[in-house]
Enzyme design. Structure first.
Site, PDB file in Angstrom:
ATOM      1  N   TYR A  23       0.818  -1.217   0.000  1.00 29.78           N
ATOM      2  CA  TYR A  23       0.000   0.000   0.000  1.00 29.78           C
ATOM      3  C   TYR A  23       0.856   1.273   0.000  1.00 29.78           C
ATOM      4  O   TYR A  23       0.362   2.357  -0.296  1.00 29.78           O
ATOM      5  CB  TYR A  23      -0.948   0.037   1.204  1.00 29.78           C
ATOM      6  CG  TYR A  23      -2.028  -1.025   1.172  1.00 29.78           C
ATOM      7  CD1 TYR A  23      -2.328  -1.723   0.007  1.00 29.78           C
ATOM      8  CD2 TYR A  23      -2.744  -1.341   2.309  1.00 29.78           C
ATOM      9  CE1 TYR A  23      -3.304  -2.701  -0.011  1.00 29.78           C
ATOM     10  CE2 TYR A  23      -3.735  -2.318   2.290  1.00 29.78           C
ATOM     11  CZ  TYR A  23      -3.993  -3.001   1.127  1.00 29.78           C
ATOM     12  OH  TYR A  23      -4.957  -3.964   1.107  1.00 29.78           O
ATOM     13  N   ASP A  72      -2.791 -18.157   0.941  1.00 28.19           N
ATOM     14  CA  ASP A  72      -3.953 -18.798   0.309  1.00 28.19           C
ATOM     15  C   ASP A  72      -4.484 -19.924   1.193  1.00 28.19           C
ATOM     16  O   ASP A  72      -5.694 -20.094   1.368  1.00 28.19           O
ATOM     17  CB  ASP A  72      -3.626 -19.278  -1.119  1.00 28.19           C
ATOM     18  CG  ASP A  72      -2.239 -19.863  -1.260  1.00 28.19           C
ATOM     19  OD1 ASP A  72      -1.450 -19.809  -0.293  1.00 28.19           O
ATOM     20  OD2 ASP A  72      -1.927 -20.390  -2.342  1.00 28.19           O
ATOM     21  N   ASP A 116     -10.662  -9.127   7.591  1.00 28.66           N
ATOM     22  CA  ASP A 116     -12.078  -8.990   7.230  1.00 28.66           C
ATOM     23  C   ASP A 116     -12.737 -10.365   7.190  1.00 28.66           C
ATOM     24  O   ASP A 116     -13.875 -10.537   7.635  1.00 28.66           O
ATOM     25  CB  ASP A 116     -12.223  -8.325   5.849  1.00 28.66           C
ATOM     26  CG  ASP A 116     -12.417  -6.819   5.979  1.00 28.66           C
ATOM     27  OD1 ASP A 116     -11.985  -6.256   6.996  1.00 28.66           O
ATOM     28  OD2 ASP A 116     -13.011  -6.211   5.062  1.00 28.66           O
ATOM     29  N   ASP A 158      -5.138  -7.199   5.706  1.00 31.27           N
ATOM     30  CA  ASP A 158      -6.360  -6.467   5.356  1.00 31.27           C
ATOM     31  C   ASP A 158      -7.449  -7.474   4.963  1.00 31.27           C
ATOM     32  O   ASP A 158      -8.585  -7.434   5.451  1.00 31.27           O
ATOM     33  CB  ASP A 158      -6.027  -5.536   4.172  1.00 31.27           C
ATOM     34  CG  ASP A 158      -7.105  -4.501   3.923  1.00 31.27           C
ATOM     35  OD1 ASP A 158      -8.099  -4.487   4.670  1.00 31.27           O
ATOM     36  OD2 ASP A 158      -6.959  -3.717   2.971  1.00 31.27           O
ATOM     37  N   LYS A 202       3.720 -15.457   1.567  1.00 36.47           N
ATOM     38  CA  LYS A 202       3.611 -16.145   0.268  1.00 36.47           C
ATOM     39  C   LYS A 202       5.047 -16.437  -0.176  1.00 36.47           C
ATOM     40  O   LYS A 202       5.495 -16.029  -1.262  1.00 36.47           O
ATOM     41  CB  LYS A 202       2.849 -15.218  -0.711  1.00 36.47           C
ATOM     42  CG  LYS A 202       2.436 -15.856  -2.015  1.00 36.47           C
ATOM     43  CD  LYS A 202       1.352 -16.885  -1.883  1.00 36.47           C
ATOM     44  CE  LYS A 202       1.070 -17.512  -3.240  1.00 36.47           C
ATOM     45  NZ  LYS A 202       0.231 -18.719  -3.177  1.00 36.47           N
TER      46      LYS A 202
END
Ligand code: NAD
Length: 358
Positions: free
Chosen positions: A142, A220, A248, A244, A188
Site C-alpha cells: 500500500y 492462500d 475482514d 487487510d 507467500k
C-alpha cells in the site's frame, strides 16, 4: 486522581452515534475506579473536509499527539466519493496512521457463545473462536515505491525492510505471550522474495520468545483454514495487504461487523477504532451497533492505559448484555429477547459496568 486525555475523533456517518456510547461506558467505568477522562474532540474525514478543506487538519494531528490515546469512530460516505484522491476521507485516515507511526494493527475476532448462530459458519466450527490478527499497517504494497499507472499498465511494489518486519514480529510475539503462546506467520514465501525475507526475519525474532510456538502458513492456505477450522489460530501475524483481507474474513466468523474492535499501536499514541466503516446507509437512525466501538474503548484501556481490570469489566458487561438477549437491529434475528437502539445498548452496557464488582 489520574486523568487520562483522550482525543475523540467521531468522523462521519454513524461515527458520532457510536463514539457517544463508548464515552458513556468509559465514564461509567471511570466512576468505579480511581481515574478519570478528559476528552478533546478533533475532526477527520468528510466532516473535516467540509469545514477546513482538508480531511486531516493539522490540528487533529496535534490534539492526537497531545493525548494518551485516540478513540476513533469512522469516516467516509458517498458525498465525498468524487473528490480528488488526496481530499477523500480515506486518504486522511491513511495519512493519520502514517503521521502517528502506528505500524501494528491488532484485530481480535471473538465469537460470543450467545451469537454462535449469527455466524455464516456452523456453530460447531465457530464456537470458542478467539484469535488475534496482528497486521503490519504502514508498509508493504500500500505504500511501496515505485507505484503508478499509465493508460495500459498499473504497478505497485511490495517492499518490507528487516526493521519493519522485526518490530511487527515483536508485537505479535509479545501479544502471544499474554494469550495462548502461539503465532502463525502468514506469507507467500513460495512465490514472493519479500515474503522469503519476512519468513527469515520472523524466524529469527522467534528465538527471543522460546515459550511461543511459531508456525508459518501461505496466505492462500490461511484464507481456507480460517473457514475450515478457525480455532487452530491464536495470533496470526501478517503483512499489510494479507492482513487487510484475512482480518475482514476473520471478522465474519463472529456474525456482525458491528461487534469487532481494533487497535493501531506501536508508536507513543495508539488509535482505537471499530473495524467497520461509517455505514452511511444506517447513519442517523439510531440502529447502529455500538459494541465494536465500546470494545475498542476496552482495548484502549488495556493496551494504552494499562487499566486491565477496567477493560475486563467492559468486556464482561458486553457479554452480559448479549447473554441477557439485548440485540441491536443487525443481530435482531439471533435469539433476541429485546431489540434496542444504539443509545439503549450503550446505556445497558454502561449500567452493567457500574454494577459489576472488582
Ligand atoms: P461499512 O463498514 O460502513 O458498512 C458495511 C455494512 O455493514 C453496511 O450495510 C452497514 O450498514 C453495516 N454496518 C457497519 N457498521 C455497522 C454497525 N456498527 N452496526 C450495524 N451495521 C453496521 O462499509 P462500506 O459500506 O463499504 O463503507 C461505507 C463508508 O465507510 C465508505 O465511505 C468507506 O470508505 C468508509 N470506511 C471507513 C472505514 C474507517 O473509517 N475505518 C473503514 C471501512 C470503510
Amino acid at each position: 486522581m489520574k486523568t487520562y486525555k483522550i482525543a475523540l475523533i467521531k468522523g462521519d456517518g454513524i461515527g458520532p452515534e457510536i463514539i457517544d456510547e463508548a464515552v458513556k461506558v468509559l465514564d461509567s467505568v471511570a466512576s468505579c475506579y480511581d481515574f478519570d477522562f478528559s476528552y478533546e474532540e478533533a475532526l477527520m474525514g468528510g466532516c473535516a473536509y467540509d469545514i477546513t478543506g482538508d480531511p486531516l487538519p493539522q490540528e487533529t494531528i496535534n490534539i492526537s499527539l497531545n493525548s494518551d490515546a485516540v478513540l476513533f469512530g469512522a469516516i467516509g460516505g458517498t458525498k465525498w466519493d468524487n473528490l480528488p484522491r488526496e481530499k477523500r476521507p480515506e486518504s486522511g485516515l491513511l495519512r493519520f496512521r502514517k503521521e502517528l507511526g502506528v505500524y501494528a494493527n491488532l484485530r481480535p475476532a471473538v465469537v460470543y457463545d450467545e451469537l454462535v448462530n449469527a455466524s455464516s459458519l456452523k456453530p460447531e466450527i465457530v464456537r470458542g473462536v478467539d484469535l488475534m490478527v496482528v497486521r503490519e499497517l504502514i508498509g508493504g504494497i500500500y505504500f511501496g515505491e515505485p507505484k503508478g499507472r499509465d493508460e495500459n499498465r498499473g504497478w505497485n511494489t511490495m517492499v518490507y525492510t528487516r526493521p519493519e518486519i522485526e518490530r511487527i514480529a515483536h508485537q505479535a510475539f509479545k501479544i502471544a505471550m499474554t494469550r495462548s503462546k502461539r503465532v502463525c506467520s502468514i506469507d507467500k514465501a513460495n512465490v514472493l522474495d519479500v515474503s522469503q525475507l519476512w519468513r527469515d526475519v520472523v524466524t529469527e525474532v522467534a528465538k527471543e520468545y522460546p515459550e511461543v510456538e511459531l508456525s508459518h502458513m501461505y496466505v492462500d492456505n490461511a484464507a481456507m483454514q480460517l473457514i475450515r477450522d478457525p480455532k487452530q489460530f491464536d495470533v496470526m501475524l501478517t503483512g499489510n495487504i494479507f492482513g487487510d483481507i484475512l482480518s475482514d474474513e476473520a471478522s465474519m466468523l463472529s456474525g456482525s461487523i458491528g461487534l469487532l474492535p481494533s487497535a493501531s499501536v506501536g508508536a507513543k499514541i495508539g488509535v482505537y477504532e471499530p473495524i467497520h466503516g461509517s455505514a452511511p446507509d444506517i447513519a442517523g437512525q439510531g440502529i447502529a451497533n455500538p459494541i465494536a466501538t465500546i470494545a475498542s474503548a476496552s482495548m484502549m484501556l488495556r493496551y494504552a492505559l494499562g487499566e486491565i481490570s477496567a477493560a475486563d469489566k467492559i468486556d464482561e458487561a458486553i457479554k452480559r448484555a448479549l447473554s441477557e438477549g439485548y440485540r441491536t437491529r443487525d443481530l435482531a434475528q439471533f435469539d433476541a429477547k429485546e431489540v434496542c437502539s444504539t443509545s439503549e445498548m450503550g446505556s445497558i452496557i454502561a449500567n452493567y459496568v457500574a454494577k459489576c464488582k472488582h
